[in-house]
Structure formats: C-alpha cells, structure tokens
Design a protein around this motif. Sequence first.
Motif, short mmCIF file in Angstrom:
data_model
loop_
_atom_site.label_atom_id
_atom_site.label_comp_id
_atom_site.label_asym_id
_atom_site.label_seq_id
_atom_site.Cartn_x
_atom_site.Cartn_y
_atom_site.Cartn_z
N SER A 1 0.48 -1.60 -0.49
CA SER A 1 -0.04 -0.13 -0.26
C SER A 1 0.62 1.00 -0.48
N PHE A 2 1.95 0.92 1.24
CA PHE A 2 2.75 2.69 1.11
C PHE A 2 3.89 2.37 -0.83
N ILE A 3 3.66 1.17 -0.97
CA ILE A 3 4.24 1.34 -2.42
C ILE A 3 3.67 1.93 -3.47
N ASP A 4 2.94 1.50 -3.64
CA ASP A 4 1.32 1.84 -4.27
C ASP A 4 0.41 3.65 -4.31
N PHE A 5 0.94 4.12 -2.92
CA PHE A 5 0.93 5.11 -3.03
C PHE A 5 1.54 6.30 -3.40
N CYS A 6 3.20 5.99 -2.95
CA CYS A 6 4.21 6.36 -3.61
C CYS A 6 4.20 6.81 -4.78
N GLN A 7 3.79 5.37 -5.62
CA GLN A 7 3.89 5.51 -7.18
C GLN A 7 3.27 6.33 -7.69
N SER A 8 1.96 6.41 -7.33
CA SER A 8 1.00 7.42 -8.16
C SER A 8 0.69 8.88 -7.36
N THR A 9 1.69 9.38 -6.47
CA THR A 9 1.83 10.59 -5.88
C THR A 9 3.33 10.48 -7.05
N VAL A 10 3.62 10.03 -7.72
CA VAL A 10 5.25 10.33 -8.02
C VAL A 10 4.52 10.71 -9.93
N VAL A 11 3.00 9.85 -9.82
CA VAL A 11 3.35 10.18 -11.54
C VAL A 11 2.53 10.67 -11.66
N THR A 12 1.07 10.33 -10.91
CA THR A 12 -0.33 11.47 -11.48
C THR A 12 -0.44 12.39 -10.90
N PRO A 13 -0.56 13.76 -10.34
CA PRO A 13 -0.04 14.72 -10.20
C PRO A 13 0.12 15.85 -11.27
N LYS A 14 0.82 14.96 -12.03
CA LYS A 14 2.21 15.16 -12.68
C LYS A 14 1.30 15.74 -14.56
N MET A 15 1.05 13.89 -14.22
CA MET A 15 0.12 14.13 -15.29
C MET A 15 -1.67 15.04 -15.58
N LEU A 16 -1.37 15.29 -14.13
CA LEU A 16 -3.07 15.76 -14.18
C LEU A 16 -2.60 17.39 -14.65
N VAL A 17 -1.96 17.65 -14.33
CA VAL A 17 -0.72 18.99 -14.84
C VAL A 17 -1.75 19.62 -16.19
N SER A 18 -0.73 18.09 -16.93
CA SER A 18 -1.24 17.86 -17.98
C SER A 18 -1.92 18.26 -19.01
N PHE A 19 -3.90 17.89 -18.26
CA PHE A 19 -5.08 17.82 -18.55
C PHE A 19 -4.92 19.59 -18.37
N VAL A 20 -5.36 20.55 -17.52
CA VAL A 20 -5.28 21.58 -17.40
C VAL A 20 -4.51 22.79 -18.21
N THR A 21 -2.92 22.28 -18.24
CA THR A 21 -2.00 23.69 -19.07
C THR A 21 -1.98 22.86 -20.62
N GLU A 22 -1.59 23.99 -21.73
CA GLU A 22 -1.37 23.61 -23.18
C GLU A 22 0.18 22.80 -22.65
N LYS A 23 1.47 23.67 -21.86
CA LYS A 23 2.23 22.95 -22.18
C LYS A 23 2.68 23.10 -20.89
N ASN A 24 2.59 21.52 -20.90
CA ASN A 24 3.60 20.49 -19.58
C ASN A 24 4.83 20.29 -19.35
N ILE A 25 5.55 21.25 -18.45
CA ILE A 25 6.98 21.45 -18.75
C ILE A 25 7.66 20.78 -17.28
N ILE A 26 8.83 20.19 -17.58
CA ILE A 26 9.51 19.38 -16.34
C ILE A 26 10.91 19.83 -16.42
N SER A 27 11.49 20.27 -15.33
CA SER A 27 12.83 20.41 -15.31
C SER A 27 13.58 18.79 -15.92
N TYR A 28 15.07 19.23 -16.75
CA TYR A 28 15.50 18.04 -17.01
C TYR A 28 15.95 17.30 -15.37
#
Length: 314
Positions: free
Chosen positions: A70-97
């Motif tokens: 459960s800890f791994i699943d919570f962290c996995q989702s938190t690492v990926v999903t919030p940044k994914m959600l940004v791409s739905f509401v912004t024109e350009k989803n920027i992430i630094s190197y």
Amino acid sequence: MEDMATGNYCTVTEFFLAGLSEKPELQLPLFLIFIGIYMITVAGNLGMIILIGLSSHLQTPMYYFLSSLSFIDFCQSTVVTPKMLVSFVTEKNIISYPGCLAQLYFFIILGAAESYTLAVMAYDRYVAICNPLLYSTIMSSQIYCSLISGVYIFAVFCSSVHTGFLTRIQFCKLDVINHYFCDILPLLKLACSNTYVDEMLILSFGTVNICVPMLTVITSYIFIIHSILHIRSREGRSKAFSTCSSHISAVAIFYGSAAFMYLQPSSVSSMDQGKVSSVFYTTVVPMLNPLIYSLRNKDVTLAFKKILERKNFM
C-alpha cells in the motif's frame, strides 16, 4: 577530452510532457477521471496502512507485506499522477531535466519494489498454506524485515544504475516526451548519443525484475494448488483459495501490463500503446490493490468494522 566533456553535456534543460491525449475535447473528462482515481488511491492505500497499524489481529507478516504494498502504491501514484493531471489543464506541461530524472528515479524504485513485494507475498502464502505449523518460525519478524529490506535495496540499486547511465546521454533533439511522465523508453527516443547500453540495461533488468518475481509467484502457486487439492473438506479448500485470489488478481494486472510495456523490442513497441498499458500499473493498479484486498478479505473488513465501532463507542 573535449569530446568527453561535451558528451556529458546536456543541451536540454527542460522537457515538455505530451500527456495522455492531445485531443482538446478529452482533457476535462480525463482530468476528472484521473483526479477521482488519485483520490480513491490515496484514501484506499493510506486507509489500509492506518487500518493494519491500528488493528491488533492484523499484526501478521501477510498484513505487514500488504501495508508495504500500500505504501509503494501510494508513492507510485503520487510520483506520476499529479504531473499527469497538470497536462490536462495546461497547454504545455513543462518538467525540468533534474525533475524528470528524479521522477524517473523514484518511478523505477517503486516499480521494482512492487514487483518483488508481490513475489514475497506469494512466498508468504506458500508458507502459510503448505507449512502452517512452521509459519510463525519461517516468517519471523527478522525474516520479514530482511525480505522487505532486500526488496527496497535491490530496487534502489536498479534505479541508480538506470538513472546513472541516463545522465551520460546527450539530449539535443525535440524536447517533447511522448508520454504523461518521464519514463525511460520515451526519454531514450529523444537522445542524440548512443543508447545501446541503456537499451540493454532495460531489457536485462526488465527481464530479471519481471521474470524472477513471476517464476517465484508461479512456483509458489504450483505448491499452493497442490496442497489445496489435498485438503479434504470443501470449506477448507475454498478458504485457502480465497486467501490467494486477491493476490492472483493483483499479480495478473501488474505483471501483464509491465511485461507488455518493457519486454518488447523498441522497434515493435508503440508509445501510444505503451501509454495505455502504463496507465494500468501507474494509476489503475495502485487504486485497485487496496480495493481487491479489502473487499475479498474478511479479516480486513472485520478490522474496519471494529475500528468504526470503537470510534462510535468513544
């Protein structure tokens, strides 16, 4: 020396994440779907960790492993999903190197850790069903801690090797990553230096991290099924099967989608197909695991009822 210096030099300082879909009419529905999935994932996994921590009769290795999952699943989702959600509401989803490498680093750690945790859970079920009288001896707290520590240590090693070699690659092509997060295969498609070593690492680590746990799971279940078939009472057989059914469901979804994504030659695999399969193990699996384990597990539902009763009584 100059060539070596420029070989390590990264001309790209940031990337753009293409997202899950580029169709404008799908952005809002997808945002609402995935924010809902994320909220269920966070509530389900944190709830499972708290429930196992508070319930005295869930203080067994099986539930400690489930708490770790459960800890791994919570962290996995938190690492990926919030940044994914940004791409739905912004024109350009920027992430630094550096941000991209950090996301990839933790994603690989958590992916490998989940793979081996599922294998360890299969071994735990094997011991519980095939050697019930020796269960408390074989699955002592020392053994449990060693297994969990081994899982995380190896996961960190895999991720460090992958990320370490990736920092040597020069990115100077288009800076748009055709994905909704910084995954290693889409990143390599942007490289303008040789990626042969990295591709071999993906294939070798991918094979080890999927096949070794899968063989552990299959071997464990061969012995488990053999033992269950020798149980005379029908009730005993169904009880033994029920303790394994939720684990089998989680294993099938996770390994199936991961194998589809990483065990194909880069010439054959399509990134759009890869996006769909990776949605399963980055967002759907972390949401489903606590639901699968809570709905199909009488001990978990009983513990939940007891805590609710205790709260009402207070």
